[in-house]
Design a protein around this motif. Structure first.
Motif, PDB file in Angstrom:
ATOM      1  N   LEU A  35      -2.632   6.341 -15.531  1.00  0.00           N
ATOM      2  CA  LEU A  35      -1.186   6.153 -15.458  1.00  0.00           C
ATOM      3  C   LEU A  35      -0.757   5.638 -14.087  1.00  0.00           C
ATOM      4  CD1 LEU A  35       1.657   6.525 -16.665  1.00  0.00           C
ATOM      5  CD2 LEU A  35       1.582   8.919 -15.866  1.00  0.00           C
ATOM      6  N   THR A  36      -1.367   6.184 -13.039  1.00  0.00           N
ATOM      7  CA  THR A  36      -1.024   5.769 -11.684  1.00  0.00           C
ATOM      8  C   THR A  36      -1.382   4.307 -11.437  1.00  0.00           C
ATOM      9  OG1 THR A  36      -1.362   8.008 -10.859  1.00  0.00           O
ATOM     10  CG2 THR A  36      -1.438   6.232  -9.240  1.00  0.00           C
ATOM     11  N   LEU A  37      -2.577   3.910 -11.857  1.00  0.00           N
ATOM     12  CA  LEU A  37      -2.986   2.517 -11.663  1.00  0.00           C
ATOM     13  C   LEU A  37      -2.074   1.580 -12.446  1.00  0.00           C
ATOM     14  CD1 LEU A  37      -6.881   2.840 -11.811  1.00  0.00           C
ATOM     15  CD2 LEU A  37      -5.442   2.475  -9.792  1.00  0.00           C
ATOM     16  N   THR A  38      -1.755   1.947 -13.680  1.00  0.00           N
ATOM     17  CA  THR A  38      -0.873   1.092 -14.479  1.00  0.00           C
ATOM     18  C   THR A  38       0.490   0.955 -13.827  1.00  0.00           C
ATOM     19  OG1 THR A  38      -1.992   1.807 -16.518  1.00  0.00           O
ATOM     20  CG2 THR A  38       0.188   0.808 -16.747  1.00  0.00           C
ATOM     21  N   ALA A  39       1.057   2.084 -13.406  1.00  0.00           N
ATOM     22  CA  ALA A  39       2.393   2.036 -12.803  1.00  0.00           C
ATOM     23  C   ALA A  39       2.396   1.256 -11.492  1.00  0.00           C
ATOM     24  CB  ALA A  39       2.897   3.465 -12.570  1.00  0.00           C
ATOM     25  N   SER A  40       1.404   1.494 -10.642  1.00  0.00           N
ATOM     26  CA  SER A  40       1.380   0.808  -9.336  1.00  0.00           C
ATOM     27  C   SER A  40       1.186  -0.690  -9.501  1.00  0.00           C
ATOM     28  CB  SER A  40       0.289   1.411  -8.449  1.00  0.00           C
ATOM     29  OG  SER A  40      -0.983   1.280  -9.053  1.00  0.00           O
ATOM     30  N   LEU A  41       0.312  -1.090 -10.422  1.00  0.00           N
ATOM     31  CA  LEU A  41       0.091  -2.522 -10.635  1.00  0.00           C
ATOM     32  C   LEU A  41       1.325  -3.192 -11.218  1.00  0.00           C
ATOM     33  CD1 LEU A  41      -3.565  -2.440 -11.995  1.00  0.00           C
ATOM     34  CD2 LEU A  41      -2.821  -3.494  -9.853  1.00  0.00           C
ATOM     35  N   PHE A  53       7.504  -6.739  -7.792  1.00  0.00           N
ATOM     36  CA  PHE A  53       8.109  -6.972  -6.482  1.00  0.00           C
ATOM     37  C   PHE A  53       7.500  -8.149  -5.727  1.00  0.00           C
ATOM     38  CE2 PHE A  53       9.583  -2.521  -6.884  1.00  0.00           C
ATOM     39  CZ  PHE A  53      10.918  -2.730  -6.601  1.00  0.00           C
ATOM     40  N   SER A  54       6.265  -8.514  -6.014  1.00  0.00           N
ATOM     41  CA  SER A  54       5.613  -9.574  -5.232  1.00  0.00           C
ATOM     42  C   SER A  54       4.789 -10.485  -6.128  1.00  0.00           C
ATOM     43  CB  SER A  54       4.709  -8.965  -4.154  1.00  0.00           C
ATOM     44  OG  SER A  54       3.980  -9.967  -3.471  1.00  0.00           O
ATOM     45  N   PRO A  55       4.818 -11.807  -5.863  1.00  0.00           N
ATOM     46  CA  PRO A  55       3.976 -12.731  -6.630  1.00  0.00           C
ATOM     47  C   PRO A  55       2.532 -12.773  -6.147  1.00  0.00           C
ATOM     48  CG  PRO A  55       5.274 -13.961  -5.044  1.00  0.00           C
ATOM     49  CD  PRO A  55       5.706 -12.523  -4.921  1.00  0.00           C
ATOM     50  N   GLN A  56       2.236 -12.113  -5.017  1.00  0.00           N
ATOM     51  CA  GLN A  56       0.904 -12.166  -4.447  1.00  0.00           C
ATOM     52  C   GLN A  56      -0.018 -11.164  -5.137  1.00  0.00           C
ATOM     53  OE1 GLN A  56       0.093 -14.479  -2.323  1.00  0.00           O
ATOM     54  NE2 GLN A  56       2.191 -15.205  -2.112  1.00  0.00           N
ATOM     55  N   PRO A  57      -1.127 -11.606  -5.717  1.00  0.00           N
ATOM     56  CA  PRO A  57      -2.060 -10.668  -6.352  1.00  0.00           C
ATOM     57  C   PRO A  57      -2.599  -9.619  -5.384  1.00  0.00           C
ATOM     58  CG  PRO A  57      -2.545 -12.928  -7.012  1.00  0.00           C
ATOM     59  CD  PRO A  57      -1.532 -13.000  -5.915  1.00  0.00           C
ATOM     60  N   ALA A  58      -2.804 -10.009  -4.116  1.00  0.00           N
ATOM     61  CA  ALA A  58      -3.339  -9.060  -3.137  1.00  0.00           C
ATOM     62  C   ALA A  58      -2.391  -7.892  -2.914  1.00  0.00           C
ATOM     63  CB  ALA A  58      -3.618  -9.770  -1.821  1.00  0.00           C
ATOM     64  N   PHE A  59      -1.096  -8.116  -3.067  1.00  0.00           N
ATOM     65  CA  PHE A  59      -0.104  -7.053  -2.902  1.00  0.00           C
ATOM     66  C   PHE A  59      -0.328  -5.963  -3.943  1.00  0.00           C
ATOM     67  CE2 PHE A  59       4.032  -5.112  -3.661  1.00  0.00           C
ATOM     68  CZ  PHE A  59       4.554  -4.944  -2.392  1.00  0.00           C
ATOM     69  N   ALA A  60      -0.517  -6.376  -5.194  1.00  0.00           N
ATOM     70  CA  ALA A  60      -0.730  -5.412  -6.275  1.00  0.00           C
ATOM     71  C   ALA A  60      -2.067  -4.698  -6.126  1.00  0.00           C
ATOM     72  CB  ALA A  60      -0.647  -6.120  -7.626  1.00  0.00           C
ATOM     73  N   VAL A  61      -3.103  -5.436  -5.733  1.00  0.00           N
ATOM     74  CA  VAL A  61      -4.424  -4.818  -5.563  1.00  0.00           C
ATOM     75  C   VAL A  61      -4.388  -3.781  -4.446  1.00  0.00           C
ATOM     76  CG1 VAL A  61      -6.807  -5.274  -4.899  1.00  0.00           C
ATOM     77  CG2 VAL A  61      -5.651  -6.802  -6.500  1.00  0.00           C
ATOM     78  N   ALA A  62      -3.720  -4.106  -3.343  1.00  0.00           N
ATOM     79  CA  ALA A  62      -3.614  -3.152  -2.230  1.00  0.00           C
ATOM     80  C   ALA A  62      -2.893  -1.882  -2.673  1.00  0.00           C
ATOM     81  CB  ALA A  62      -2.879  -3.795  -1.057  1.00  0.00           C
ATOM     82  N   ALA A  63      -1.823  -2.041  -3.437  1.00  0.00           N
ATOM     83  CA  ALA A  63      -1.091  -0.875  -3.931  1.00  0.00           C
ATOM     84  C   ALA A  63      -1.973  -0.016  -4.826  1.00  0.00           C
ATOM     85  CB  ALA A  63       0.162  -1.333  -4.683  1.00  0.00           C
ATOM     86  N   MET A 103       0.818  -1.211   0.000  1.00  0.00           N
ATOM     87  CA  MET A 103       0.000   0.000   0.000  1.00  0.00           C
ATOM     88  C   MET A 103       0.853   1.263   0.000  1.00  0.00           C
ATOM     89  SD  MET A 103      -3.267  -1.031   2.368  1.00  0.00           S
ATOM     90  CE  MET A 103      -2.330  -1.757   3.699  1.00  0.00           C
ATOM     91  N   ILE A 104       1.921   1.274   0.784  1.00  0.00           N
ATOM     92  CA  ILE A 104       2.794   2.447   0.808  1.00  0.00           C
ATOM     93  C   ILE A 104       3.472   2.630  -0.544  1.00  0.00           C
ATOM     94  CG2 ILE A 104       4.903   3.373   1.840  1.00  0.00           C
ATOM     95  CD1 ILE A 104       3.986   2.196   4.496  1.00  0.00           C
ATOM     96  N   LEU A 105       3.805   1.515  -1.196  1.00  0.00           N
ATOM     97  CA  LEU A 105       4.370   1.611  -2.541  1.00  0.00           C
ATOM     98  C   LEU A 105       3.396   2.286  -3.496  1.00  0.00           C
ATOM     99  CD1 LEU A 105       6.666   0.858  -4.528  1.00  0.00           C
ATOM    100  CD2 LEU A 105       5.494  -1.336  -4.869  1.00  0.00           C
ATOM    101  N   GLY A 106       2.133   1.888  -3.443  1.00  0.00           N
ATOM    102  CA  GLY A 106       1.124   2.518  -4.297  1.00  0.00           C
ATOM    103  C   GLY A 106       0.955   3.997  -3.988  1.00  0.00           C
ATOM    104  N   ILE A 107       0.979   4.345  -2.688  1.00  0.00           N
ATOM    105  CA  ILE A 107       0.849   5.757  -2.296  1.00  0.00           C
ATOM    106  C   ILE A 107       2.029   6.571  -2.822  1.00  0.00           C
ATOM    107  CG2 ILE A 107       0.763   7.331  -0.329  1.00  0.00           C
ATOM    108  CD1 ILE A 107      -0.604   5.052   1.246  1.00  0.00           C
ATOM    109  N   LEU A 108       3.237   6.011  -2.703  1.00  0.00           N
ATOM    110  CA  LEU A 108       4.428   6.719  -3.155  1.00  0.00           C
ATOM    111  C   LEU A 108       4.374   6.973  -4.667  1.00  0.00           C
ATOM    112  CD1 LEU A 108       7.259   7.869  -2.727  1.00  0.00           C
ATOM    113  CD2 LEU A 108       8.154   5.529  -2.944  1.00  0.00           C
ATOM    114  N   ILE A 109       3.996   5.956  -5.435  1.00  0.00           N
ATOM    115  CA  ILE A 109       3.902   6.122  -6.890  1.00  0.00           C
ATOM    116  C   ILE A 109       2.880   7.211  -7.233  1.00  0.00           C
ATOM    117  CG2 ILE A 109       3.180   4.978  -9.022  1.00  0.00           C
ATOM    118  CD1 ILE A 109       4.374   2.386  -7.857  1.00  0.00           C
ATOM    119  N   ALA A 110       1.742   7.175  -6.556  1.00  0.00           N
ATOM    120  CA  ALA A 110       0.701   8.171  -6.826  1.00  0.00           C
ATOM    121  C   ALA A 110       1.168   9.577  -6.450  1.00  0.00           C
ATOM    122  CB  ALA A 110      -0.566   7.812  -6.060  1.00  0.00           C
ATOM    123  N   GLU A 111       1.837   9.715  -5.334  1.00  0.00           N
ATOM    124  CA  GLU A 111       2.324  11.027  -4.913  1.00  0.00           C
ATOM    125  C   GLU A 111       3.333  11.583  -5.925  1.00  0.00           C
ATOM    126  OE1 GLU A 111       1.276  12.968  -2.703  1.00  0.00           O
ATOM    127  OE2 GLU A 111       0.776  12.000  -0.805  1.00  0.00           O
TER     128      GLU A 111
END
Length: 379
Positions: A122-128, A134-144, A99-107
């Motif tokens: 653009l933000t959604l594409t980059a964060s996903l 970085f992670s094989p877990q789908p939930a990690f990407a969704v949270a970001a 989640m912090i990774l997603g916030i950082l990319i968006a900021e």
């Protein structure tokens, strides 16, 4: 014609008919209040964690740091803790990092390009993309992606203020995981008891197949034995979660020994279920001739009775001595040579397959592995 007459209505007036088809039968159990109350009871610990962490994170960001609307301090804690049983600190930390990774990319995108529809895409594409890297877990990407979208939709006057809120929420979630831990022991015992019930059902069906020479029933028993792996793996996940929390939380350290005991039982039941599948395949083959085999059926039934005592020991360790002796008494009779009279080599192979099952169950009940093997007659 029925003499009972029409059924009375709910208010007592005769002649009115109640439409029982208004609620589908499959939904009646779901509408019953008991399952809902059980879900609420099982989730009380998780709910307490979420409420404490979210309000503490929000209050710290708002009243101590002066942030006007620290939404992410609350949303990060809610999403990272969740209501699932697997509340391991590592899992919570991984979710927080996502989640912090997603916030950082968006900021960063907001600072460079502002807020708009194409910036959101653009933000959604980059964060996903970055999260999936970085992670094989789908939930990690969704949270970001979810937290990144919140940053894009809700503006802030100070750059990177929401990143600080996200970090505060993550720290609150981790602190609550340690200081207000969920008590997992009741859930562990319930999960283990359910696994043993399914194990017992598989054993009972195989026993019936042997006693009747019924191949169809033996095949159903084998199917049940094969289906044991999924609940055993789920039980293992719950135990790993409990052990991880106990290593971090000072309030659960006293339960470490109990978690270790539960893991010993689970690990040996895992081996026992694998041996039961081997036994099931041999039972299916034997029942092809339609001949009843009461001797191996009786031995397998007695081993199943010992397994039921081990299930009782999940919640009360005092049952372990009785379980050990029950299985040991069967193991002492698992001598293919002594049972060779009037038995085919295939029947004796089945008796031989019961031997490792007995060892696994004795070990699950607390017998040292060497002593459990020594309890078997020499083959």
């Amino acid at each position: 014609m029925s003499a009972s007459g029409p059924a009375p209505s709910p208010d007592g007036r005769p002649g009115a008919r109640t439409d029982t088809r208004a609620v589908p039968i499959g939904w009646r159990g779901r509408l019953s209040p008991r399952p809902g109350l059980e879900r609420v009871r099982d989730s009380l610990g998780a709910i307490a964690q979420i409420v404490i962490a979210a309000t503490a994170g929000f209050a710290f960001a708002h009243y101590v740091l002066g942030h006007p609307a620290p939404l992410l301090a609350a949303t990060v804690t809610i999403s990272s803790l969740g209501l699932v049983r697997d509340a391991r600190p590592r899992r919570v930390l991984e979710t927080v990092v996502g989640m912090i990774l997603g916030i950082l990319i968006a900021e960063l995108i907001v600072a460079a390009a502002g807020i708009g529809w194409w910036q959101l895409g653009l933000t959604l594409t980059a964060s996903l993309l970055v999260a999936r890297f970085f992670s094989p877990q789908p939930a990690f990407a969704v949270a970001a992606a979810i937290q990144a979208a919140i940053v894009m939709v809700i503006p802030a006057s100070v750059p990177f203020l929401r990143l600080i809120d996200g970090v505060i929420g993550g720290v609150a979630a981790l602190l609550v995981t340690a200081l207000v831990p969920r008590s997992p022991l009741r859930a562990l015992i319930a999960g283990g008891t359910q696994v043993f019930a399914e194990f017992d059902s598989a054993v009972a069906t195989l026993v019936q197949g042997l006693r009747r020479g019924d191949r169809g029933r033996a095949e159903r028993g084998l199917e049940k034995a094969r289906a044991l792996q999924a609940p055993i793996d789920a039980w293992r996940t719950e135990l790993e979660s409990a052990a991880a929390i106990a290593r971090l939380s000072p309030f659960l350290r006293r339960q470490r020994a109990e978690f270790d005991r539960q893991e010993r039982i689970r690990g040996q039941l895992d081996l026992a279920s694998r041996n039961l599948r081997v036994i099931g395949r041999r039972v299916v083959y034997l029942c092809d001739d339609g001949v009843a085999r009461p001797i191996p059926a009786g031995l397998l039934a007695e081993l199943g009775a010992g397994a039921r005592l081990i299930a009782d020991a999940l919640g009360d360790i005092s049952y372990e001595p009785a379980a050990r002796e029950a299985v040991r008494s069967v193991a002492a009779r698992l001598d293919p040579g002594a049972l060779a009279s009037g038995s085919s080599s295939v029947d004796l192979n089945l008796i031989g397959a019961l031997r490792p099952l007995a060892v696994d169950l004795m070990t699950a009940a607390g017998t040292p592995a060497a002593d459990a093997r020594a309890a078997l007659p020499r083959a």
